[in-house]
Design a protein around this motif. Structure first.
Motif, mmCIF file in Angstrom:
data_model
loop_
_atom_site.group_PDB
_atom_site.id
_atom_site.type_symbol
_atom_site.label_atom_id
_atom_site.label_comp_id
_atom_site.label_asym_id
_atom_site.label_seq_id
_atom_site.Cartn_x
_atom_site.Cartn_y
_atom_site.Cartn_z
ATOM 1 N N THR A 139 0.832 -1.215 0.000
ATOM 2 C CA THR A 139 0.000 0.000 0.000
ATOM 3 C C THR A 139 0.861 1.257 0.000
ATOM 4 O O THR A 139 1.842 1.349 0.731
ATOM 5 C CB THR A 139 -0.923 0.012 1.238
ATOM 6 N N SER A 165 -6.195 -1.756 2.757
ATOM 7 C CA SER A 165 -5.668 -2.453 1.584
ATOM 8 C C SER A 165 -5.284 -1.506 0.444
ATOM 9 O O SER A 165 -4.619 -1.923 -0.507
ATOM 10 C CB SER A 165 -6.694 -3.464 1.063
ATOM 11 N N ASP A 166 -5.685 -0.238 0.524
ATOM 12 C CA ASP A 166 -5.329 0.717 -0.524
ATOM 13 C C ASP A 166 -5.506 2.129 0.012
ATOM 14 O O ASP A 166 -6.406 2.402 0.809
ATOM 15 C CB ASP A 166 -6.218 0.515 -1.757
ATOM 16 N N ARG A 169 -2.790 6.018 -4.781
ATOM 17 C CA ARG A 169 -2.670 5.082 -5.910
ATOM 18 C C ARG A 169 -1.962 5.759 -7.077
ATOM 19 O O ARG A 169 -2.180 6.941 -7.349
ATOM 20 C CB ARG A 169 -4.048 4.593 -6.338
ATOM 21 N N HIS A 173 -1.587 2.139 -11.974
ATOM 22 C CA HIS A 173 -2.388 1.122 -11.270
ATOM 23 C C HIS A 173 -3.878 1.367 -11.484
ATOM 24 O O HIS A 173 -4.651 0.422 -11.637
ATOM 25 C CB HIS A 173 -2.050 1.133 -9.778
ATOM 26 N N GLN A 174 -4.276 2.644 -11.508
ATOM 27 C CA GLN A 174 -5.676 2.969 -11.754
ATOM 28 C C GLN A 174 -6.113 2.497 -13.143
ATOM 29 O O GLN A 174 -7.196 1.922 -13.311
ATOM 30 C CB GLN A 174 -5.894 4.482 -11.620
ATOM 31 N N TYR A 177 -6.520 -1.268 -13.069
ATOM 32 C CA TYR A 177 -7.773 -1.672 -12.423
ATOM 33 C C TYR A 177 -8.961 -1.474 -13.367
ATOM 34 O O TYR A 177 -9.897 -2.276 -13.383
ATOM 35 C CB TYR A 177 -8.002 -0.859 -11.142
ATOM 36 N N HIS A 190 -8.437 8.075 -5.131
ATOM 37 C CA HIS A 190 -7.222 7.399 -4.661
ATOM 38 C C HIS A 190 -5.960 8.073 -5.211
ATOM 39 O O HIS A 190 -4.912 8.051 -4.559
ATOM 40 C CB HIS A 190 -7.222 5.935 -5.119
ATOM 41 N N ASP A 197 -9.250 2.034 1.105
ATOM 42 C CA ASP A 197 -10.031 0.792 1.073
ATOM 43 C C ASP A 197 -9.759 -0.030 2.322
ATOM 44 O O ASP A 197 -8.635 -0.044 2.838
ATOM 45 C CB ASP A 197 -9.684 -0.039 -0.162
ATOM 46 N N HIS A 232 -14.864 0.865 0.230
ATOM 47 C CA HIS A 232 -14.201 2.056 -0.313
ATOM 48 C C HIS A 232 -14.804 3.280 0.381
ATOM 49 O O HIS A 232 -16.017 3.472 0.379
ATOM 50 C CB HIS A 232 -14.424 2.132 -1.826
#
Length: 363
Positions: A139, A165-166, A169, A173-174, A177, A190, A197, A232
């Motif tokens: 993270t 967990s997040d 970001r 990575h976004q 996803y 994020h 998250d 979230h």
């Protein structure tokens, strides 16, 4: 005879001219003196202003450095968390984050903040890798400071069992996803630390998070499936601002660059001994300081409280943020010994409501 009359006239005219010249010279001299006196007064005023500015600079310029000595406590609560912004004479700003949990105190320095170089919206993120938090290893553990206060408040109610967990970001990575169908947007809160998250929670804990999000003006969303089920939570108060939404990708790139720089410094929190004990009665009886201030919280709801401190010229020098809960004895104790001695004006807000305004005298 004519020569005598002419001589008399010449003599009279000469005397008159001499008198006029003398009068002119006197007027010129007085005018010059007046100008010199006026210029001296202006110089004196300028010198006084410069001296005043110098003295103020000596008194207030290093407040950010003195924040390391800051202490506070919410009595009878295992958790106290505070975010402070100090405003300096040279128009710079310092940030400080303070957490007290079960007798241990954790304080930031500038290496634990990430900053966007956005010229319109001042946007720092704070390191959230506190030892008592359960955080997934990969993270990017940075969040907006006000959101961090709310997050710690909610997780403390379940003894910090669920896992973060997040948080922050990266853009790549976004996009990944989105390709995998885990997200349907290119821009996410994020990307600038306005969302986190939570995973590995029970049904009771899920309901508690949802209820507290309503109280704290946070957006709650439970999504995912199978092994990716998570909660979230995001703060829309900042995320929905037009400037942020427009420049989120540029801001994100700057934050990530600084993230890689500062994470190489082994950015770990160390605990500090606090001079303020957990027990409220011990604080009053044993902590001897004239600069202790006790704020009695009036609201019956959970609010972000903001304290603004102004110097004698009316310039804001501090903003102090914390979350006060109606079940935590309704008191907030601060030690203002880190401030230079003097008289300050203090305004206290509960949410957007101005709850109290008074003079603060520091010895």
């Amino acid at each position: 005879m004519r020569y005598k009359q002419f001589g008399k006239k010449f003599y009279v005219i000469s005397v008159i001219l001499l008198i006029c010249i003398i009068i002119f010279l006197i007027v010129l001299y007085l005018y010059k003196k007046t100008n010199e006196s006026f210029e001296d007064n202006l110089t004196g005023i300028e010198n006084k202003e410069q001296n005043k500015e110098y003295l103020l600079k000596r008194r207030f310029f290093s407040i950010g450095k003195n924040l390391a000595n800051f202490n506070c406590i919410i009595p009878n609560s295992p958790l106290t968390c505070v975010y402070i912004k100090s405003f300096e004479i040279d128009n710079t700003q310092n940030d400080f984050f303070y957490v007290k949990y079960r007798g241990k105190t954790y304080k930031t320095d500038e290496t634990k903040f990430l900053y966007s170089r956005d010229t319109i919206f001042y946007f720092p993120l704070v390191n959230i890798k506190f030892p008592f938090l359960n955080i997934k290893e990969n993270t990017y553990a940075y969040l907006n400071p006000i959101l961090t206060i709310k997050m710690l408040y909610m997780l403390e109610k379940v003894d910090f069992r669920p896992r973060i967990s997040d948080a922050l970001r990266e853009i790549k990575h976004q996009l990944k996803y989105k390709r995998r169908g885990w997200s349907d947007v290119d821009k996410s809160p994020h990307l600038i630390g306005l969302a986190f998250d939570i995973s590995r929670y029970t049904g009771i804990e899920r309901k508690m998070f949802e209820n507290n999000c309503d109280k704290l003006s946070l957006n709650f969303l439970a999504h995912g499936g199978r092994r990716n089920m998570h909660i979230h939570i995001q703060d829309d108060k900042i995320w929905t601002k037009k400037h942020i939404a427009k420049n989120v990708l540029n801001i994100s790139e700057e934050l990530i660059k600084e993230y890689y720089l500062k994470e190489s410094m082994f950015n770990i929190y160390a605990s500090h001994n606090s001079s303020l004990p957990n027990n409220f009665s011990d604080t009053i009886n044993n902590f001897v300081s004239k600069n202790i201030y006790i704020y009695n919280y009036k609201s019956n709801s959970s609010n972000i409280a903001k304290i603004e401190i102004f110097n004698i010229l009316g310039n804001k020098i501090l903003e102090i943020y914390t979350l006060l809960n109606n079940s935590e004895n309704n008191k907030f104790i601060l030690d203002f010994s880190f401030l230079p001695s003097g008289i300050y004006n203090m305004k206290i807000y509960e949410g957007k409501h101005l709850s109290k305004e008074e003079l603060l005298k520091i010895y």
